[in-house]
Design a protein around this motif. Structure first.
Motif, PDB file in Angstrom:
ATOM      1  N   VAL A  70      -5.404  -4.636   6.224  1.00 45.90           N
ATOM      2  CA  VAL A  70      -4.866  -3.762   7.273  1.00 45.90           C
ATOM      3  C   VAL A  70      -3.367  -3.604   7.091  1.00 45.90           C
ATOM      4  CG1 VAL A  70      -4.430  -3.513   9.759  1.00 45.90           C
ATOM      5  CG2 VAL A  70      -6.686  -4.219   8.948  1.00 45.90           C
ATOM      6  N   GLU A  71      -2.928  -2.379   7.189  1.00 47.82           N
ATOM      7  CA  GLU A  71      -1.511  -2.044   7.107  1.00 47.82           C
ATOM      8  C   GLU A  71      -1.124  -1.284   8.370  1.00 47.82           C
ATOM      9  OE1 GLU A  71      -1.164   0.379   3.623  1.00 47.82           O
ATOM     10  OE2 GLU A  71      -2.202  -1.089   2.374  1.00 47.82           O
ATOM     11  N   ILE A  72       0.059  -1.533   8.870  1.00 44.11           N
ATOM     12  CA  ILE A  72       0.582  -0.778  10.007  1.00 44.11           C
ATOM     13  C   ILE A  72       1.402   0.363   9.424  1.00 44.11           C
ATOM     14  CG2 ILE A  72       1.929  -0.861  12.132  1.00 44.11           C
ATOM     15  CD1 ILE A  72      -0.607  -2.739  12.044  1.00 44.11           C
ATOM     16  N   ARG A  73       0.999   1.584   9.747  1.00 42.03           N
ATOM     17  CA  ARG A  73       1.643   2.775   9.214  1.00 42.03           C
ATOM     18  C   ARG A  73       1.885   3.778  10.335  1.00 42.03           C
ATOM     19  NH1 ARG A  73      -1.970   4.897   4.153  1.00 42.03           N
ATOM     20  NH2 ARG A  73      -2.089   2.988   2.927  1.00 42.03           N
ATOM     21  N   LYS A  74       2.577   4.828   9.997  1.00 43.75           N
ATOM     22  CA  LYS A  74       2.730   5.950  10.909  1.00 43.75           C
ATOM     23  C   LYS A  74       1.335   6.545  11.136  1.00 43.75           C
ATOM     24  CE  LYS A  74       5.262  10.261  11.352  1.00 43.75           C
ATOM     25  NZ  LYS A  74       6.189  11.183  10.698  1.00 43.75           N
ATOM     26  N   THR A  75       1.024   6.871  12.370  1.00 36.61           N
ATOM     27  CA  THR A  75      -0.274   7.452  12.674  1.00 36.61           C
ATOM     28  C   THR A  75      -0.381   8.887  12.133  1.00 36.61           C
ATOM     29  OG1 THR A  75      -1.845   7.969  14.450  1.00 36.61           O
ATOM     30  CG2 THR A  75       0.489   8.262  14.940  1.00 36.61           C
ATOM     31  N   VAL A  76      -1.614   9.294  11.821  1.00 39.10           N
ATOM     32  CA  VAL A  76      -1.849  10.681  11.422  1.00 39.10           C
ATOM     33  C   VAL A  76      -2.630  11.431  12.489  1.00 39.10           C
ATOM     34  CG1 VAL A  76      -1.747  10.243   8.940  1.00 39.10           C
ATOM     35  CG2 VAL A  76      -3.957  10.125  10.123  1.00 39.10           C
ATOM     36  N   ILE A  77      -3.034  10.735  13.565  1.00 34.50           N
ATOM     37  CA  ILE A  77      -3.864  11.400  14.565  1.00 34.50           C
ATOM     38  C   ILE A  77      -3.348  11.258  15.990  1.00 34.50           C
ATOM     39  CG2 ILE A  77      -5.985  11.330  13.212  1.00 34.50           C
ATOM     40  CD1 ILE A  77      -6.837   8.884  14.798  1.00 34.50           C
ATOM     41  N   SER A  78      -2.206  10.646  16.179  1.00 32.82           N
ATOM     42  CA  SER A  78      -1.715  10.431  17.538  1.00 32.82           C
ATOM     43  C   SER A  78      -0.327  11.031  17.724  1.00 32.82           C
ATOM     44  CB  SER A  78      -1.687   8.934  17.862  1.00 32.82           C
ATOM     45  OG  SER A  78      -1.383   8.738  19.230  1.00 32.82           O
ATOM     46  N   PHE A  85      -3.248   1.745  12.606  1.00 35.66           N
ATOM     47  CA  PHE A  85      -3.828   0.557  11.973  1.00 35.66           C
ATOM     48  C   PHE A  85      -4.744   1.062  10.856  1.00 35.66           C
ATOM     49  CE2 PHE A  85      -3.783  -1.804  16.348  1.00 35.66           C
ATOM     50  CZ  PHE A  85      -2.400  -1.858  16.321  1.00 35.66           C
ATOM     51  N   TRP A  86      -4.246   0.952   9.638  1.00 31.50           N
ATOM     52  CA  TRP A  86      -4.916   1.522   8.471  1.00 31.50           C
ATOM     53  C   TRP A  86      -5.640   0.440   7.671  1.00 31.50           C
ATOM     54  CZ3 TRP A  86      -4.518   6.539   6.123  1.00 31.50           C
ATOM     55  CH2 TRP A  86      -3.872   7.480   6.935  1.00 31.50           C
ATOM     56  N   ILE A  87      -6.775   0.811   7.133  1.00 32.03           N
ATOM     57  CA  ILE A  87      -7.525  -0.068   6.226  1.00 32.03           C
ATOM     58  C   ILE A  87      -7.256   0.416   4.810  1.00 32.03           C
ATOM     59  CG2 ILE A  87      -9.808  -0.868   5.533  1.00 32.03           C
ATOM     60  CD1 ILE A  87     -10.646  -0.398   8.496  1.00 32.03           C
ATOM     61  N   SER A  88      -6.815  -0.495   3.962  1.00 37.62           N
ATOM     62  CA  SER A  88      -6.418  -0.125   2.602  1.00 37.62           C
ATOM     63  C   SER A  88      -7.604   0.411   1.799  1.00 37.62           C
ATOM     64  CB  SER A  88      -5.785  -1.315   1.881  1.00 37.62           C
ATOM     65  OG  SER A  88      -6.783  -2.232   1.491  1.00 37.62           O
ATOM     66  N   GLU A  89      -7.260   1.137   0.759  1.00 34.53           N
ATOM     67  CA  GLU A  89      -8.261   1.736  -0.136  1.00 34.53           C
ATOM     68  C   GLU A  89      -9.104   0.675  -0.851  1.00 34.53           C
ATOM     69  OE1 GLU A  89      -8.959   4.980  -0.623  1.00 34.53           O
ATOM     70  OE2 GLU A  89      -7.399   5.692   0.741  1.00 34.53           O
ATOM     71  N   GLN A  90      -8.591  -0.556  -0.954  1.00 33.83           N
ATOM     72  CA  GLN A  90      -9.324  -1.623  -1.640  1.00 33.83           C
ATOM     73  C   GLN A  90     -10.488  -2.156  -0.808  1.00 33.83           C
ATOM     74  OE1 GLN A  90      -5.800  -1.577  -1.608  1.00 33.83           O
ATOM     75  NE2 GLN A  90      -5.957  -0.595  -3.603  1.00 33.83           N
ATOM     76  N   ILE A  91     -10.528  -1.841   0.464  1.00 32.14           N
ATOM     77  CA  ILE A  91     -11.590  -2.315   1.349  1.00 32.14           C
ATOM     78  C   ILE A  91     -12.641  -1.218   1.466  1.00 32.14           C
ATOM     79  CG2 ILE A  91     -12.160  -3.092   3.695  1.00 32.14           C
ATOM     80  CD1 ILE A  91     -10.329  -5.080   2.369  1.00 32.14           C
ATOM     81  N   GLY A 102      -7.833   9.921   8.098  1.00 28.11           N
ATOM     82  CA  GLY A 102      -7.426   9.049   7.001  1.00 28.11           C
ATOM     83  C   GLY A 102      -8.289   7.801   6.963  1.00 28.11           C
ATOM     84  N   ARG A 103      -7.656   6.635   6.913  1.00 33.74           N
ATOM     85  CA  ARG A 103      -8.350   5.347   6.995  1.00 33.74           C
ATOM     86  C   ARG A 103      -7.819   4.577   8.200  1.00 33.74           C
ATOM     87  NH1 ARG A 103     -11.388   3.939   2.412  1.00 33.74           N
ATOM     88  NH2 ARG A 103     -11.034   1.728   2.721  1.00 33.74           N
ATOM     89  N   GLU A 104      -7.390   5.329   9.210  1.00 38.02           N
ATOM     90  CA  GLU A 104      -6.819   4.783  10.433  1.00 38.02           C
ATOM     91  C   GLU A 104      -7.951   4.498  11.425  1.00 38.02           C
ATOM     92  OE1 GLU A 104      -3.993   6.567  13.932  1.00 38.02           O
ATOM     93  OE2 GLU A 104      -3.359   6.971  11.865  1.00 38.02           O
ATOM     94  N   PHE A 105      -8.286   3.207  11.604  1.00 41.90           N
ATOM     95  CA  PHE A 105      -9.388   2.865  12.492  1.00 41.90           C
ATOM     96  C   PHE A 105      -8.930   2.685  13.934  1.00 41.90           C
ATOM     97  CE2 PHE A 105      -7.897  -1.405  11.790  1.00 41.90           C
ATOM     98  CZ  PHE A 105      -8.358  -2.173  12.857  1.00 41.90           C
TER      99      PHE A 105
END
Length: 177
Positions: A70-78, A85-91, A102-105
């Protein structure tokens, strides 16, 4: 080396918290005290009159950031100021259809409320127990478990919100914490 030890210690603490919290809330959610929070019934879907407790919001972000991948990033939907709260591509994702951008759960708003993708059953339970409100688009495909979790008012409420964040992570990834 010290940073790596500190990161490992943080992960161990988060996993211990997750294990104890999971045992505490694995069955039913406790009923949230007081009247339900008010929210808008349109997009943007926000809580009305929420009073932020900065320490609790910061704690939720810190503990979520220790989840695997999990990475904390700028939101793409809010809205501006929310943290995604993003889940990395490796998961690998067990339920990619549950993620609405995106991968923002999940994402946390500046007022401490947050939107999250839960299983539809867990979302219904959270709403019935007074912890959440369904997103106005929850009738659309892929949005069935998308809810607004209310701003926690105490550390006990933050523990329940954290458990729901863990539940969302487990649902979307298929991984048990």
């Amino acid at each position: 080396m010290a940073i790596r030890r500190q990161r490992i210690a943080s992960i161990m603490v988060a996993l211990a918290i997750a294990a104890s919290t999971t045992r505490a809330f694995a069955a039913d959610l406790p009923q949230r005290d007081g009247p339900g929070a008010r929210t808008t019934n349109k997009v943007p879907h926000i809580q009305i009159g929420a009073e932020l407790v900065p320490e609790l919001s910061d704690q939720l972000v810190r503990q979520t950031a220790t989840l695997p991948g999990v990475e904390i990033r700028k939101t793409v939907i809010s809205l501006p100021g929310a943290k995604g709260f993003w889940i990395s591509e490796q998961i690998e994702l067990a339920h990619p259809e549950a993620i609405v951008g995106g991968r923002e759960f999940a994402h946390i708003h500046p007022d401490g409320s947050l939107h999250i993708s839960l299983s539809p059953d867990r979302a219904k339970e959270a709403v019935e127990a007074g912890w959440a409100d369904f997103h106005p688009w929850s009738h659309r495909p892929g949005w069935a478990g998308f809810v607004l979790l209310y701003t926690p008012r105490s550390s006990e409420e933050a523990d329940v919100v954290l458990q729901l964040i863990f539940d969302g992570y487990e649902y979307v990834t298929g991984r048990k914490l």
